[in-house]
Write a protein that holds these residues in place. Sequence first.
Motif, short mmCIF file in Angstrom:
data_model
loop_
_atom_site.label_atom_id
_atom_site.label_comp_id
_atom_site.label_asym_id
_atom_site.label_seq_id
_atom_site.Cartn_x
_atom_site.Cartn_y
_atom_site.Cartn_z
N LEU A 36 0.85 -1.19 0.00
CA LEU A 36 0.00 0.00 0.00
C LEU A 36 0.89 1.24 0.00
CD1 LEU A 36 -2.79 1.37 0.26
CD2 LEU A 36 -2.57 1.11 2.74
N VAL A 37 0.60 2.18 -0.89
CA VAL A 37 1.39 3.40 -1.02
C VAL A 37 0.64 4.55 -0.34
CG1 VAL A 37 2.46 5.03 -2.63
CG2 VAL A 37 2.36 2.59 -3.18
N GLY A 38 1.39 5.36 0.43
CA GLY A 38 0.79 6.55 1.03
C GLY A 38 0.07 6.31 2.33
N SER A 39 0.21 5.16 2.91
CA SER A 39 -0.45 4.86 4.17
C SER A 39 0.36 5.44 5.33
CB SER A 39 -0.61 3.35 4.35
OG SER A 39 -1.16 3.06 5.62
N ALA A 40 -0.33 5.66 6.47
CA ALA A 40 0.38 6.17 7.65
C ALA A 40 1.40 5.16 8.14
CB ALA A 40 -0.63 6.50 8.75
N ARG A 41 1.17 3.89 7.88
CA ARG A 41 2.13 2.85 8.25
C ARG A 41 2.33 1.92 7.06
NH1 ARG A 41 -0.62 -1.90 10.22
NH2 ARG A 41 -2.88 -1.64 10.15
#
Length: 230
Positions: A36-41
Amino acid sequence: MPSSLHGLIQVIYQGDSRFILVSREDLIGWTLDLGLVGSARRKWWRSVKQLDEVKELIDYIISGIAGGQLYIKGWKGDEIEELELAIYPASDNPLSFSLNAYTTGESEKLAEEILFEIGSQLRHHGSRFIPLTSTKNMDNSSDTEKDASEEITQLRTDLAKSQEKVGTTQAALARFAPPKRVASSLPKLPKNLSKGNPLGKKRTIEQMEFESDSEDERKDQGSSSSGLPK
């Protein structure tokens, strides 16, 4: 010896989310990693298969990944631990692979490993994500600009000819147009003239005289008496 399933990378856009899919092969077998790109983690999911399970479908899988025929089922946010990757989801023969989430530590380690592997591969391609334009293409840039300039000149010439044809057509149509309405040459009448006598001519009344019946009878009697003998 790595098969053609090794080293495939594709970006997946689904709604507002962005994913990166990496296909790898090692001694364990064939692994699909979905990040996943751009997630907080950092969040990654994986699917591991034996090569014998998919060897009859290798070309089908390659064309699906390279063509972006991918869909992630069950995606509702980065808290989801299990997903399903569909290859050719709209076809009559879709393929589905279950994906299980990495732990946070595994996800961070995997991201570093994949980045290192990409960097190692790019060493053989000039160490650039986007290759520079070849010298041949740079040498031909002036010819390309020349061709574009000639094309623009030709378009302008064609436009001028089209406008000329339009003018000629309009002139030809004007020959068959109905005649223009000509204003009447009759003089305007003053507003204060009578409607019964619009030209304002002087009226002349002649008196007519009529003889009565009694006078006619007297004349007849006079003429008859003078013509007969007494």
